[in-house]
Design a protein around this motif. Structure first.
Motif: not given
Length: 211
Positions: A18-23, A110-120, A202-211
């Motif tokens: 799942a995290v791999a999909l986020e990235n 819900e998806w329209t308001r999610a951050d970029h990684r969650a949208q992936r 978590y960090n909502t920047s598309p390039t930010g880190p995932i904890p």
């Protein structure tokens, strides 16, 4: 090429996937297209209603119980119900297919308001659900033509895809807090407005880190 962000090595394999999909930035083209299609749900009154602002929190998780419940009941009848249960199994498949529509549209809201990684992850979740519904639709058609064994086999295939999609949905809701909610349920740091998907998860920047 997929983004090479580090993934915690102590995660179980499904969570690592799942995290791999986020990235995975290969999903960005689909995210962009879906963002264009569902943009009207982001700020509109319809989007607000579909996100459950009238209810105090997201209604999508509750609606998922309808198709999942219908399809699970179908599997039980296919395995243990015998020939007498075939008409009921076909009706359950049809009801599940109908229930998938409101479930999907609330999920996209819900998806329209999610951050970029969650949208992936969200587009992968949606794709698996669409594929699953294709198998269930084929199952319904097969049963209608009295090909009940084929219908049962197609439903089992749909169940596998649906289960995988459900895992990703659980990842978004439980691990990444993608769920709109009233500010009364949020911490003071999250502000006073209705909290939208992934607020503070978590960090909502598309390039930010995932904890």
């Amino acid at each position: 090429m997929a983004t090479q962000d580090s993934t915690p090595t102590n995660l179980p394999p499904p969570a690592r996937a799942a995290v791999a999909l986020e990235n995975d930035d290969r999903l960005d083209a689909v995210v962009t297209k879906a963002s264009q299609v569902f943009a009207p749900l982001r700020e509109s009154a319809a989007g607000s209603a579909l996100r459950g602002e009238w209810a105090g929190h997201a209604i999508h998780p509750a609606l998922t119980d309808l198709p999942i419940g219908m399809f699970t009941a179908t599997a039980v009848l296919d395995l243990f119900g015998g020939e007498a249960s075939r008409p009921a199994a076909q009706k359950l498949i049809g009801a599940g297919l109908l229930g998938a529509l409101p479930t999907a549209i609330t999920g996209w809201a819900e998806w329209t308001r999610a951050d970029h990684r969650a949208q992936r992850v969200g587009v992968a979740h949606a794709a698996l659900n669409v594929a699953s519904l294709g198998f269930y639709a084929g199952s319904w058609l097969a049963r209608r033509s009295d090909r009940h064994r084929l219908g049962a086999a197609l439903a089992m295939a749909g169940s596998g895809l649906s289960g995988t999609a459900a895992y990703l949905g659980g990842h978004l809701a439980a691990a990444r807090a993608v769920s709109s909610r009233h500010p009364a349920f949020a911490s003071e740091s999250e502000g006073s407005d209705f909290i939208t998907s992934s607020g503070g998860a978590y960090n909502t920047s598309p390039t930010g880190p995932i904890p």
